[in-house]
Design a protein around this motif. Sequence first.
Motif, PDB file in Angstrom:
ATOM      1  N   PHE A   1       0.895  -1.575   0.304  1.00 27.96           N
ATOM      2  CA  PHE A   1       0.268   0.528   0.471  1.00 27.96           C
ATOM      3  C   PHE A   1       0.824   1.080   0.059  1.00 27.96           C
ATOM      4  O   PHE A   1       0.165   1.950   0.393  1.00 27.96           O
ATOM      5  CB  PHE A   1      -1.395   0.125   1.791  1.00 27.96           C
ATOM      6  CG  PHE A   1      -0.391  -0.287   2.707  1.00 27.96           C
ATOM      7  CD1 PHE A   1      -0.401  -1.230   3.127  1.00 27.96           C
ATOM      8  CD2 PHE A   1       0.969   0.973   3.236  1.00 27.96           C
ATOM      9  CE1 PHE A   1       0.461  -1.801   4.785  1.00 27.96           C
ATOM     10  CE2 PHE A   1       1.152   1.106   4.528  1.00 27.96           C
ATOM     11  CZ  PHE A   1       0.642  -0.470   4.990  1.00 27.96           C
ATOM     12  N   GLY A   2       1.999   1.467  -0.807  1.00 23.54           N
ATOM     13  CA  GLY A   2       2.735   2.394  -1.158  1.00 23.54           C
ATOM     14  C   GLY A   2       2.324   3.440  -1.527  1.00 23.54           C
ATOM     15  O   GLY A   2       2.949   4.863  -1.187  1.00 23.54           O
ATOM     16  N   LYS A   3       1.523   3.350  -2.096  1.00 23.58           N
ATOM     17  CA  LYS A   3       0.747   4.645  -3.060  1.00 23.58           C
ATOM     18  C   LYS A   3      -0.072   5.383  -2.157  1.00 23.58           C
ATOM     19  O   LYS A   3       0.034   6.458  -2.471  1.00 23.58           O
ATOM     20  CB  LYS A   3       0.462   4.197  -4.678  1.00 23.58           C
ATOM     21  CG  LYS A   3       0.958   3.177  -5.728  1.00 23.58           C
ATOM     22  CD  LYS A   3      -0.053   2.551  -6.721  1.00 23.58           C
ATOM     23  CE  LYS A   3       1.749   1.861  -7.232  1.00 23.58           C
ATOM     24  NZ  LYS A   3       2.132   0.720  -6.711  1.00 23.58           N
ATOM     25  N   THR A   4      -0.651   4.878  -1.010  1.00 25.42           N
ATOM     26  CA  THR A   4      -1.486   5.874  -0.470  1.00 25.42           C
ATOM     27  C   THR A   4      -0.319   6.632   0.512  1.00 25.42           C
ATOM     28  O   THR A   4      -1.027   7.576   0.778  1.00 25.42           O
ATOM     29  CB  THR A   4      -2.145   4.849   0.643  1.00 25.42           C
ATOM     30  OG1 THR A   4      -1.670   3.613   1.177  1.00 25.42           O
ATOM     31  CG2 THR A   4      -3.048   4.246  -0.299  1.00 25.42           C
ATOM     32  N   ALA A   5       1.004   5.941   0.977  1.00 27.16           N
ATOM     33  CA  ALA A   5       1.577   6.932   2.137  1.00 27.16           C
ATOM     34  C   ALA A   5       2.364   7.218   1.473  1.00 27.16           C
ATOM     35  O   ALA A   5       3.403   6.194   0.553  1.00 27.16           O
ATOM     36  CB  ALA A   5       1.441   5.953   2.948  1.00 27.16           C
ATOM     37  N   ALA A   6       3.422   8.734   1.774  1.00 26.31           N
ATOM     38  CA  ALA A   6       3.618   9.172   0.424  1.00 26.31           C
ATOM     39  C   ALA A   6       5.557   8.930   0.861  1.00 26.31           C
ATOM     40  O   ALA A   6       6.406   9.103   0.708  1.00 26.31           O
ATOM     41  CB  ALA A   6       4.010  10.911   1.099  1.00 26.31           C
ATOM     42  N   ALA A   7       5.495   8.258   2.675  1.00 31.47           N
ATOM     43  CA  ALA A   7       6.424   8.665   3.220  1.00 31.47           C
ATOM     44  C   ALA A   7       6.759   6.380   3.006  1.00 31.47           C
ATOM     45  O   ALA A   7       8.058   6.069   3.744  1.00 31.47           O
ATOM     46  CB  ALA A   7       6.561   8.918   4.472  1.00 31.47           C
ATOM     47  N   SER A   8       5.637   6.283   2.745  1.00 30.25           N
ATOM     48  CA  SER A   8       6.160   4.427   2.999  1.00 30.25           C
ATOM     49  C   SER A   8       7.532   3.751   1.718  1.00 30.25           C
ATOM     50  O   SER A   8       8.197   2.961   2.089  1.00 30.25           O
ATOM     51  CB  SER A   8       4.636   4.031   2.487  1.00 30.25           C
ATOM     52  OG  SER A   8       4.665   4.269   1.282  1.00 30.25           O
ATOM     53  N   ARG A   9       8.311   5.118   0.760  1.00 33.48           N
ATOM     54  CA  ARG A   9       8.945   4.319  -0.276  1.00 33.48           C
ATOM     55  C   ARG A   9      10.057   4.761   0.883  1.00 33.48           C
ATOM     56  O   ARG A   9      11.111   3.527   0.212  1.00 33.48           O
ATOM     57  CB  ARG A   9       8.829   4.681  -1.477  1.00 33.48           C
ATOM     58  CG  ARG A   9       9.672   4.795  -2.367  1.00 33.48           C
ATOM     59  CD  ARG A   9       8.936   4.937  -3.737  1.00 33.48           C
ATOM     60  NE  ARG A   9       9.453   4.402  -5.109  1.00 33.48           N
ATOM     61  CZ  ARG A   9       9.288   3.383  -5.349  1.00 33.48           C
ATOM     62  NH1 ARG A   9       8.454   3.445  -4.756  1.00 33.48           N
ATOM     63  NH2 ARG A   9      10.324   2.628  -6.724  1.00 33.48           N
ATOM     64  N   PRO A  10      10.674   5.189   1.320  1.00 29.74           N
ATOM     65  CA  PRO A  10      12.208   5.556   1.548  1.00 29.74           C
ATOM     66  C   PRO A  10      12.323   4.565   2.767  1.00 29.74           C
ATOM     67  O   PRO A  10      13.016   3.896   3.591  1.00 29.74           O
ATOM     68  CB  PRO A  10      12.042   6.733   2.235  1.00 29.74           C
ATOM     69  CG  PRO A  10      11.178   7.555   1.417  1.00 29.74           C
ATOM     70  CD  PRO A  10      10.025   6.532   0.990  1.00 29.74           C
ATOM     71  N   LEU A  11      10.997   4.200   3.854  1.00 30.88           N
ATOM     72  CA  LEU A  11      10.594   3.434   5.291  1.00 30.88           C
ATOM     73  C   LEU A  11      11.078   1.910   4.470  1.00 30.88           C
ATOM     74  O   LEU A  11      11.196   1.283   4.920  1.00 30.88           O
ATOM     75  CB  LEU A  11       9.502   3.599   5.446  1.00 30.88           C
ATOM     76  CG  LEU A  11       9.644   2.837   6.886  1.00 30.88           C
ATOM     77  CD1 LEU A  11      10.425   2.842   7.912  1.00 30.88           C
ATOM     78  CD2 LEU A  11       7.773   3.461   7.492  1.00 30.88           C
ATOM     79  N   THR A  12      10.252   1.713   3.715  1.00 27.28           N
ATOM     80  CA  THR A  12      10.280   0.322   2.084  1.00 27.28           C
ATOM     81  C   THR A  12      11.675  -0.297   2.405  1.00 27.28           C
ATOM     82  O   THR A  12      12.376  -0.670   2.627  1.00 27.28           O
ATOM     83  CB  THR A  12      10.046   0.599   1.304  1.00 27.28           C
ATOM     84  OG1 THR A  12       7.933   0.510   1.905  1.00 27.28           O
ATOM     85  CG2 THR A  12       9.667  -1.167   0.445  1.00 27.28           C
ATOM     86  N   LYS A  13      12.692   0.687   2.089  1.00 29.94           N
ATOM     87  CA  LYS A  13      13.799   0.963   1.459  1.00 29.94           C
ATOM     88  C   LYS A  13      14.747   0.898   2.643  1.00 29.94           C
ATOM     89  O   LYS A  13      15.549  -0.211   2.747  1.00 29.94           O
ATOM     90  CB  LYS A  13      14.510   1.800  -0.045  1.00 29.94           C
ATOM     91  CG  LYS A  13      13.851   1.232  -1.185  1.00 29.94           C
ATOM     92  CD  LYS A  13      14.680   3.709  -1.538  1.00 29.94           C
ATOM     93  CE  LYS A  13      13.634   2.937  -3.160  1.00 29.94           C
ATOM     94  NZ  LYS A  13      14.123   4.691  -3.731  1.00 29.94           N
ATOM     95  N   LEU A  14      14.059   1.136   3.578  1.00 28.39           N
ATOM     96  CA  LEU A  14      15.204   0.992   4.307  1.00 28.39           C
ATOM     97  C   LEU A  14      15.107   0.145   5.023  1.00 28.39           C
ATOM     98  O   LEU A  14      15.828  -0.424   6.044  1.00 28.39           O
ATOM     99  CB  LEU A  14      14.700   2.578   5.752  1.00 28.39           C
ATOM    100  CG  LEU A  14      15.670   2.241   6.784  1.00 28.39           C
ATOM    101  CD1 LEU A  14      16.670   2.937   6.733  1.00 28.39           C
ATOM    102  CD2 LEU A  14      14.881   3.164   7.963  1.00 28.39           C
ATOM    103  N   LEU A  15      13.699  -0.677   5.637  1.00 27.81           N
ATOM    104  CA  LEU A  15      13.535  -2.063   6.151  1.00 27.81           C
ATOM    105  C   LEU A  15      13.952  -3.096   5.191  1.00 27.81           C
ATOM    106  O   LEU A  15      14.766  -4.181   5.636  1.00 27.81           O
ATOM    107  CB  LEU A  15      11.997  -2.202   6.545  1.00 27.81           C
ATOM    108  CG  LEU A  15      11.358  -1.123   7.626  1.00 27.81           C
ATOM    109  CD1 LEU A  15       9.660  -1.479   7.559  1.00 27.81           C
ATOM    110  CD2 LEU A  15      11.717  -1.810   8.967  1.00 27.81           C
ATOM    111  N   LEU A  16      13.812  -3.084   4.235  1.00 30.72           N
ATOM    112  CA  LEU A  16      14.850  -3.572   3.039  1.00 30.72           C
ATOM    113  C   LEU A  16      16.819  -4.221   3.032  1.00 30.72           C
ATOM    114  O   LEU A  16      17.006  -5.134   3.596  1.00 30.72           O
ATOM    115  CB  LEU A  16      14.753  -3.456   1.439  1.00 30.72           C
ATOM    116  CG  LEU A  16      12.900  -4.375   0.703  1.00 30.72           C
ATOM    117  CD1 LEU A  16      13.028  -3.753  -0.984  1.00 30.72           C
ATOM    118  CD2 LEU A  16      13.212  -5.339   1.440  1.00 30.72           C
ATOM    119  N   GLY A  17      16.416  -2.535   3.350  1.00 27.63           N
ATOM    120  CA  GLY A  17      18.222  -2.495   3.548  1.00 27.63           C
ATOM    121  C   GLY A  17      18.733  -3.259   4.537  1.00 27.63           C
ATOM    122  O   GLY A  17      19.346  -4.377   5.082  1.00 27.63           O
ATOM    123  N   VAL A  18      18.152  -3.110   6.127  1.00 31.59           N
ATOM    124  CA  VAL A  18      18.201  -3.111   7.767  1.00 31.59           C
ATOM    125  C   VAL A  18      18.074  -5.063   7.409  1.00 31.59           C
ATOM    126  O   VAL A  18      18.690  -5.915   7.784  1.00 31.59           O
ATOM    127  CB  VAL A  18      17.096  -2.858   8.385  1.00 31.59           C
ATOM    128  CG1 VAL A  18      17.367  -3.751   9.674  1.00 31.59           C
ATOM    129  CG2 VAL A  18      17.574  -1.510   8.613  1.00 31.59           C
TER     130      VAL A  18
END
Length: 126
Positions: free
Chosen positions: A80-97
């Motif tokens: 549901f990344g298209k609804t929240a603007a801040a979800s894309r950087p957070l998604t990348k951060l979580l994938l990296g961690v």
Amino acid sequence: RLLKRVGLSPDDFKNFGAQPQRVARIDDISRRLEQGDFKLRVRALEVERMIERSKLVQKNTFAAVVSCLCLNSAMCLATFGKTAAASRPLTKLLLGVGAIFAARVPYGLNQLRNLDDYNEKYGIKR
């Protein structure tokens, strides 16, 4: 000179004065051990090795669980990344961690295998 002729050294006089204190201290410790007021802490070498192995296993389990948690959270945010603007950087951060912790798991398993090989080399069972 007189002490040399008799066969005594200055250390003998020091020990002569300190010996009753040492005996009293040993007597006190043995009496407290017998009464149960004083307990010895002894850990066998086998227990030490088991604790070391257990630490490695727990570290690997923790890394695997955190990796799965981060990857699952990243996938949930990505859906549901298209609804929240801040979800894309957070998604990348979580994938990296998650990727960092996932990379630690094989390294930890290698450490565990090396520890088992080392213990087996000296005839210690796990």
